[in-house]
Design a protein around this motif. Structure first.
Motif, PDB file in Angstrom:
ATOM      1  N   ILE A 292       0.866  -1.190   0.000  1.00  0.00           N
ATOM      2  CA  ILE A 292       0.000   0.000   0.000  1.00  0.00           C
ATOM      3  C   ILE A 292       0.897   1.232   0.000  1.00  0.00           C
ATOM      4  O   ILE A 292       1.652   1.451   0.949  1.00  0.00           O
ATOM      5  CB  ILE A 292      -0.922   0.026   1.228  1.00  0.00           C
ATOM      6  N   VAL A 293       0.803   2.034  -1.050  1.00  0.00           N
ATOM      7  CA  VAL A 293       1.622   3.239  -1.184  1.00  0.00           C
ATOM      8  C   VAL A 293       0.693   4.451  -1.232  1.00  0.00           C
ATOM      9  O   VAL A 293      -0.272   4.475  -2.004  1.00  0.00           O
ATOM     10  CB  VAL A 293       2.486   3.190  -2.455  1.00  0.00           C
ATOM     11  N   ALA A 305      -9.144   3.188   4.202  1.00  0.00           N
ATOM     12  CA  ALA A 305      -9.905   2.646   3.077  1.00  0.00           C
ATOM     13  C   ALA A 305      -9.057   1.665   2.279  1.00  0.00           C
ATOM     14  O   ALA A 305      -9.552   0.611   1.840  1.00  0.00           O
ATOM     15  CB  ALA A 305     -10.395   3.783   2.181  1.00  0.00           C
ATOM     16  N   ARG A 306      -7.785   1.976   2.104  1.00  0.00           N
ATOM     17  CA  ARG A 306      -6.889   1.065   1.378  1.00  0.00           C
ATOM     18  C   ARG A 306      -6.617  -0.200   2.178  1.00  0.00           C
ATOM     19  O   ARG A 306      -6.545  -1.305   1.621  1.00  0.00           O
ATOM     20  CB  ARG A 306      -5.572   1.786   1.063  1.00  0.00           C
ATOM     21  N   VAL A 307      -6.476  -0.072   3.484  1.00  0.00           N
ATOM     22  CA  VAL A 307      -6.203  -1.222   4.349  1.00  0.00           C
ATOM     23  C   VAL A 307      -7.371  -2.206   4.336  1.00  0.00           C
ATOM     24  O   VAL A 307      -7.182  -3.410   4.510  1.00  0.00           O
ATOM     25  CB  VAL A 307      -5.905  -0.739   5.790  1.00  0.00           C
ATOM     26  N   ARG A 308      -8.594  -1.696   4.123  1.00  0.00           N
ATOM     27  CA  ARG A 308      -9.780  -2.556   4.143  1.00  0.00           C
ATOM     28  C   ARG A 308      -9.885  -3.475   2.932  1.00  0.00           C
ATOM     29  O   ARG A 308     -10.756  -4.342   2.881  1.00  0.00           O
ATOM     30  CB  ARG A 308     -11.045  -1.701   4.216  1.00  0.00           C
ATOM     31  N   ASN A 309      -9.041  -3.289   1.947  1.00  0.00           N
ATOM     32  CA  ASN A 309      -9.081  -4.112   0.731  1.00  0.00           C
ATOM     33  C   ASN A 309      -9.004  -5.590   1.088  1.00  0.00           C
ATOM     34  O   ASN A 309      -8.030  -6.057   1.675  1.00  0.00           O
ATOM     35  CB  ASN A 309      -7.911  -3.724  -0.181  1.00  0.00           C
ATOM     36  N   ARG A 310     -10.035  -6.356   0.729  1.00  0.00           N
ATOM     37  CA  ARG A 310     -10.110  -7.769   1.105  1.00  0.00           C
ATOM     38  C   ARG A 310      -9.042  -8.616   0.413  1.00  0.00           C
ATOM     39  O   ARG A 310      -8.776  -9.739   0.828  1.00  0.00           O
ATOM     40  CB  ARG A 310     -11.499  -8.326   0.766  1.00  0.00           C
ATOM     41  N   ARG A 342      -1.458   2.846  14.570  1.00  0.00           N
ATOM     42  CA  ARG A 342      -1.384   4.304  14.649  1.00  0.00           C
ATOM     43  C   ARG A 342      -2.537   4.940  13.879  1.00  0.00           C
ATOM     44  O   ARG A 342      -3.113   5.950  14.303  1.00  0.00           O
ATOM     45  CB  ARG A 342      -0.029   4.793  14.106  1.00  0.00           C
ATOM     46  N   LEU A 343      -2.894   4.354  12.743  1.00  0.00           N
ATOM     47  CA  LEU A 343      -4.013   4.872  11.962  1.00  0.00           C
ATOM     48  C   LEU A 343      -5.307   4.849  12.773  1.00  0.00           C
ATOM     49  O   LEU A 343      -6.137   5.760  12.667  1.00  0.00           O
ATOM     50  CB  LEU A 343      -4.208   4.040  10.691  1.00  0.00           C
ATOM     51  N   PRO A 348      -9.614  10.848  11.371  1.00  0.00           N
ATOM     52  CA  PRO A 348      -9.623  10.532   9.935  1.00  0.00           C
ATOM     53  C   PRO A 348      -9.101  11.644   9.034  1.00  0.00           C
ATOM     54  O   PRO A 348      -8.449  11.345   8.022  1.00  0.00           O
ATOM     55  CB  PRO A 348     -11.108  10.225   9.653  1.00  0.00           C
ATOM     56  N   PRO A 349      -9.323  12.956   9.359  1.00  0.00           N
ATOM     57  CA  PRO A 349      -8.820  13.994   8.439  1.00  0.00           C
ATOM     58  C   PRO A 349      -7.312  14.224   8.522  1.00  0.00           C
ATOM     59  O   PRO A 349      -6.757  14.961   7.692  1.00  0.00           O
ATOM     60  CB  PRO A 349      -9.577  15.262   8.884  1.00  0.00           C
TER      61      PRO A 349
END
Length: 427
Positions: A292-293, A305-310, A342-343, A348-349
């Motif tokens: 993830i970049v 949102a990117r981390v949630r990618n199944r 950490r995220l 979120p903003p």
């Protein structure tokens, strides 16, 4: 389409336009591809048959569909333009299931299938057919539909679709083992005869076969890949994790490597060549080129949102890497890592650039296996960035690949043999 979205009747998808993320139309839906299952279990919706402007019909997996809304379908933008070829385990909804005569389980009455509905399973990327719209009475002619009561019933309320329990065809075997994890299905394939193994591999869809190949011993991988048509072999390699695909390609003769690479998408082929240029047991040889970049102006919400990618493994989803453009590996200057925990603690903003772990030294692509293992043990990491001399992110090494290469070379065969012994002792 998001989980929990309403069901969609397939008749509403006939001829629907398919668009890429930029809003350009790539084609129209001509059919849906499903896989029937043993007994009364609802069929899986594998994907769509899409007709391009050139009249070529291709297969679009449901994993590449991001939205179905307002009479249009949005894709990830990554399309394989190889001509669609139906496999033995697949059924076409419009071509084979609609207008079919089936039987209502409760009354034994024959009815005609007018439509089917599909829905996405909650918290999963799988789609299923769940309901059947049928009409009672005699089957109508080609010019006039017979009159009769129409009703919608659950898939389990009718018979006449599903596979028979008996029989030894590949489709029955696949339906039986459909719920197995890739590693467990790999165990099953390993113990089949070469002929049977080739039949099952040919019937699996590309993504499923790619997942299974990654779990098989090297000899089985080479055998299965060698029995596929070259175009399909290239597609399966593209669907594999880049590091695993590069390892498999590296075991093939040079001429075979070049033929397969020439059939792959240019970007995927470039990744393969780059990975194959490193020694096997180095960070460059072990890394995946698809971490993830994010750019420094991305937000925590973007990262989550990117981390949630199944499709991501837990190890790859554990952290994101922040780099200056370009975003694809090799990237612009690597700035640092943001860990998943950490995220979760930040608003979120917030910008990811404000919460970087920039003290963690990345791996050099030439770092050997003991150095990589020491890095993971010292810092309790499950993934680590690989950065070149110019400061560009090349990829990431995950702990599963480190373990894979630290275990004995025949550990997969040994594991399968132990499983077989346990099953024998327990019988």
């Amino acid at each position: 389409m998001a989980a929990g979205a309403p069901r969609i009747f397939v008749s509403h998808l006939q001829g629907v336009a398919v668009f890429d993320p930029a809003g350009d139309q790539v084609g129209r839906v001509r059919d849906l591809v499903v896989m029937l299952r043993v007994g009364q279990r609802p069929p899986r919706l594998l994907g769509l048959v899409v007709e391009l402007a050139t009249r070529r019909r291709i297969f679009l997996p449901m994993t590449r569909v991001t939205a179905i809304q307002s009479g249009q379908i949005i894709t990830t933008g990554v399309l394989n333009v190889r001509r669609f070829e139906q496999r033995p385990t697949e059924r076409l909804v419009f071509g084979e299931l609609l207008d079919r005569r089936v039987t209502l389980t409760e009354t034994g009455e024959e009815v005609t299938v007018l439509d089917l509905s599909v829905h996405q399973l909650p918290a999963r990327r799988e789609w299923e057919i769940d309901r059947v719209f049928v009409r009672k009475g005699r089957k109508g002619s080609a010019f006039r539909r017979a009159k009769g009561e129409a009703l919608t019933v659950e898939w389990t309320a009718v018979t006449g679709f599903s596979l028979e329990e008996q029989g030894q065809g590949a489709e029955n075997l696949l339906a039986t083992f459909e719920q197995l994890r890739p590693a467990d299905l790999a165990n099953v394939l390993h113990h089949l005869s070469p002929k049977r193994r080739a039949e099952v591999a040919a019937a699996l869809d590309d993504d499923r076969l790619a997942d299974v190949l990654e779990e098989l011993p090297e000899d089985d991988q080479i055998e299965i890949l060698g029995k596929l048509k070259e175009e399909r072999a290239a597609d399966v390699l593209e669907a594999m994790d880049p590091d695993d695909a590069a390892d498999l390609l590296g075991e093939l003769p040079t001429d075979d490597q070049e033929r397969l690479l020439s059939l792959m998408q240019p970007g995927d082929a470039a990744d393969m060549r780059r990975l194959m240029s490193y020694e096997d047991r180095t960070a460059g040889g072990l890394m995946t080129t698809e971490p993830i970049v994010l750019r420094p102006d991305a937000t925590v919400a973007d990262a989550l949102a990117r981390v949630r990618n199944r499709d991501l493994s837990p190890a790859l989803a554990a952290q994101v890497y922040v780099c200056r453009p370009p975003d694809d590996t090799p990237t612009g200057k690597y700035l640092g890592t943001v860990h998943f925990q950490r995220l979760l603690r930040e608003p979120p903003p917030s910008l990811v650039s404000s919460i970087l772990d920039s003290d963690l030294q990345p791996l050099d692509p030439e770092a050997d296996l003991p150095a990589i293992a020491g890095f993971f043990a010292t810092y309790d990491m499950v993934a680590a960035p690989v950065v070149d001399e110019a400061g560009a992110l090349l990829g990431a090494v995950t702990v599963d690949d480190v373990l894979d290469h630290m275990l004995p070379e025949d550990w997969r065969e040994t594991e399968f043999h132990l499983d077989e012994e346990v099953a024998t002792d327990g019988s």
